[in-house]
Design an enzyme around this catalytic site. Structure first.
Site, PDB file in Angstrom:
ATOM      1  N   LYS A 203      42.418  -1.536  63.339  1.00  0.00           N
ATOM      2  CA  LYS A 203      42.364  -1.760  64.778  1.00  0.00           C
ATOM      3  C   LYS A 203      41.056  -1.170  65.303  1.00  0.00           C
ATOM      4  CE  LYS A 203      44.586  -0.726  69.113  1.00  0.00           C
ATOM      5  NZ  LYS A 203      45.819  -0.337  69.797  1.00  0.00           N
ATOM      6  N   ARG A 213      45.144  -3.453  79.496  1.00  0.00           N
ATOM      7  CA  ARG A 213      45.226  -2.149  80.177  1.00  0.00           C
ATOM      8  C   ARG A 213      45.591  -2.357  81.643  1.00  0.00           C
ATOM      9  NH1 ARG A 213      40.500   0.650  76.891  1.00  0.00           N
ATOM     10  NH2 ARG A 213      41.514   0.556  74.833  1.00  0.00           N
ATOM     11  N   GLU A 248      41.575   1.727  55.378  1.00  0.00           N
ATOM     12  CA  GLU A 248      42.704   1.896  56.307  1.00  0.00           C
ATOM     13  C   GLU A 248      43.940   1.140  55.796  1.00  0.00           C
ATOM     14  OE1 GLU A 248      43.480   3.621  58.809  1.00  0.00           O
ATOM     15  OE2 GLU A 248      41.684   4.299  59.844  1.00  0.00           O
ATOM     16  N   LYS A 263      43.128  -6.306  64.301  1.00  0.00           N
ATOM     17  CA  LYS A 263      43.090  -6.450  65.748  1.00  0.00           C
ATOM     18  C   LYS A 263      41.771  -5.936  66.319  1.00  0.00           C
ATOM     19  CE  LYS A 263      45.458  -4.665  69.773  1.00  0.00           C
ATOM     20  NZ  LYS A 263      46.160  -3.544  70.274  1.00  0.00           N
ATOM     21  N   SER A 289      44.565  -9.537  74.576  1.00  0.00           N
ATOM     22  CA  SER A 289      44.532  -9.937  75.984  1.00  0.00           C
ATOM     23  C   SER A 289      43.174 -10.489  76.417  1.00  0.00           C
ATOM     24  CB  SER A 289      44.912  -8.741  76.848  1.00  0.00           C
ATOM     25  OG  SER A 289      44.030  -7.650  76.598  1.00  0.00           O
TER      26      SER A 289
HETATM   27  C1  PBG Z   1      48.029   0.419  72.501  1.00  0.00           C
HETATM   28  C2  PBG Z   1      47.758  -1.015  72.381  1.00  0.00           C
HETATM   29  C3  PBG Z   1      46.670  -1.722  72.909  1.00  0.00           C
HETATM   30  C4  PBG Z   1      46.927  -3.056  72.659  1.00  0.00           C
HETATM   31  C5  PBG Z   1      48.125  -3.139  71.954  1.00  0.00           C
HETATM   32  N1  PBG Z   1      48.625  -1.864  71.765  1.00  0.00           N
HETATM   33  C6  PBG Z   1      45.493  -1.269  73.705  1.00  0.00           C
HETATM   34  C7  PBG Z   1      44.633  -0.206  73.216  1.00  0.00           C
HETATM   35  O1  PBG Z   1      44.654   0.182  72.061  1.00  0.00           O
HETATM   36  O2  PBG Z   1      43.879   0.316  74.028  1.00  0.00           O
HETATM   37  C8  PBG Z   1      46.072  -4.192  73.099  1.00  0.00           C
HETATM   38  C9  PBG Z   1      46.758  -5.489  73.264  1.00  0.00           C
HETATM   39  C10 PBG Z   1      45.949  -6.517  73.952  1.00  0.00           C
HETATM   40  O3  PBG Z   1      44.806  -6.290  74.396  1.00  0.00           O
HETATM   41  O4  PBG Z   1      46.469  -7.627  74.073  1.00  0.00           O
HETATM   42  N2  PBG Z   1      47.738   1.246  71.515  1.00  0.00           N
END
Ligand code: PBG
Length: 338
Positions: A203, A213, A248, A263, A289
């Site tokens: 990630k 967010r 990882e 991701k 998102s």
């Molecule tokens: C939280 C998390 C995030 C997302 C999924 N779980 C945001 C982040 O790590 O700041 C993002 C999902 C998206 O942008 O659709 N740990």
């Protein structure tokens, strides 16, 4: 891969196999189906059935009641699994994300409602503290730094209440070291050995999480008394790295992950491909998102064809080797695929 020797043009004309839809369909290498989709959705606790997110048109936050309807809709559409993320009321957030471990909290209520409504549909829960902390970080902060081991302890508490509520897949997205092993051990000890772990193994610290967010109300990174870190770069991966993704993933598999995720999605297709080829285990992509927002914004201007762009974006994940993709487009795509 070995390729047969090519006949020279004009004996070989690759356009022959593209001349009509029936033959294009016959030779197509990857075909997207609803079974490739995990529907990501955000739930909220307010009175309204739907709470819009300005940067994510068409993907509003849903009440628990609507989430249960979504589960029935997923079943009808052939979508195998729903990933649930919470929008927590600001008054319930604190510095340590304590409401993450509340068995009567929003996530647990949503999980129960969805499993009651459609037990055949899988439910995946994000394991991370950011929806629950007033500073928006995924970890506990000590003297301006994100701590690792105390965060993992809180994540274990969170994951156990989610699993007890009926969650099928735990998806730790926090990027703390050692969290997969800690979760797996705690699940075994609690007699919850059948709960699956899909780790957000690779990630990245990405700008593409922006709309999320907004959706979960965690946009205040950096605020707070302790000069909190303004970004997540001390725990999420550097976008310049690729070998590190393999480390990882290897670690998470060794600690007991059943499946892994890469991701964001589209900007990291090379990572998805590498992980899938190196480890040959179910590897998922998250169309995050910001990817959703980009497609919707461009289509909203009439600059790209919305339906085609959505389908093409999801086909790319499958072609690159994804076993499935988390996406806010899931119900729309399943409907398009008929
Ligand atoms: C939280 C998390 C995030 C997302 C999924 N779980 C945001 C982040 O790590 O700041 C993002 C999902 C998206 O942008 O659709 N740990």
């Amino acid at each position: 891969m070995s390729t047969a020797p090519l006949a020279p043009y004009p004996a070989l004309r690759l356009r022959r196999l593209r001349q009509a839809e029936w033959i294009r369909g016959l030779v197509r290498e990857t075909v997207l189906t609803p079974a490739d989709l995990i529907w990501s959705l955000v739930v909220h606790d307010g009175a309204d059935d739907e709470l819009p997110v300005a940067s994510m048109p068409g993907a509003p936050r849903l009440s628990v009641r609507r989430a249960a309807e979504a589960a029935r809709r997923a079943r009808a559409l052939g979508i195998p699994c729903i990933a649930v993320f919470p929008f927590i009321d600001g008054a319930r957030k604190d510095a340590t994300g304590s409401s993450a471990a509340d068995p009567d909290g929003l996530v647990c209520r949503a999980v129960k409602a969805m499993k009651d409504a459609a037990p055949e549909v899988g439910v995946l829960c994000d394991v991370a503290l950011d929806p629950f902390t007033d500073h928006g970080h995924d970890g506990l902060i000590h003297r301006g730094r994100i701590t690792n081991d105390p965060t993992v302890e809180r994540l274990v508490e969170q994951a156990l209440v989610q699993a007890q509520a009926g969650c099928d897949i735990l998806a730790p997205s926090d990027m703390m070291d050692g969290r997969v092993g800690a979760l797996r051990g705690a699940l075994e000890a609690a007699g919850l050995q059948d709960v699956m772990i899909m780790s957000y193994a690779a990630k990245y610290a990405s700008a593409f999480y922006g709309p999320y967010r907004e959706a979960i109300g965690s946009g205040t990174l950096g605020a707070g008394p302790d000069a909190n870190p303004a970004d997540k770069k001390t725990y999420q991966m550097d976008p310049g790295n690729s070998d590190e993704a393999l480390r990882e993933v290897a670690l998470d598999i060794a600690e007991g992950a059943d499946m892994v995720m890469v991701k964001p999605g589209m900007p990291y297709l090379d990572i998805l491909r590498r992980v899938h080829e190196a480890f040959a285990l179910p590897t998922f992509a998250f169309q995050v998102s910001g990817e959703y927002a980009m497609i919707m914004a461009a289509a909203g201007h009439g600059w790209i064809a919305e339906d085609r762009a959505i389908l093409e974006s999801l086909q790319a994940f499958k072609r690159a080797g994804a076993a499935g993709t988390l996406t806010y487009f899931a119900p729309r795509v399943a409907e398009m695929l008929g």
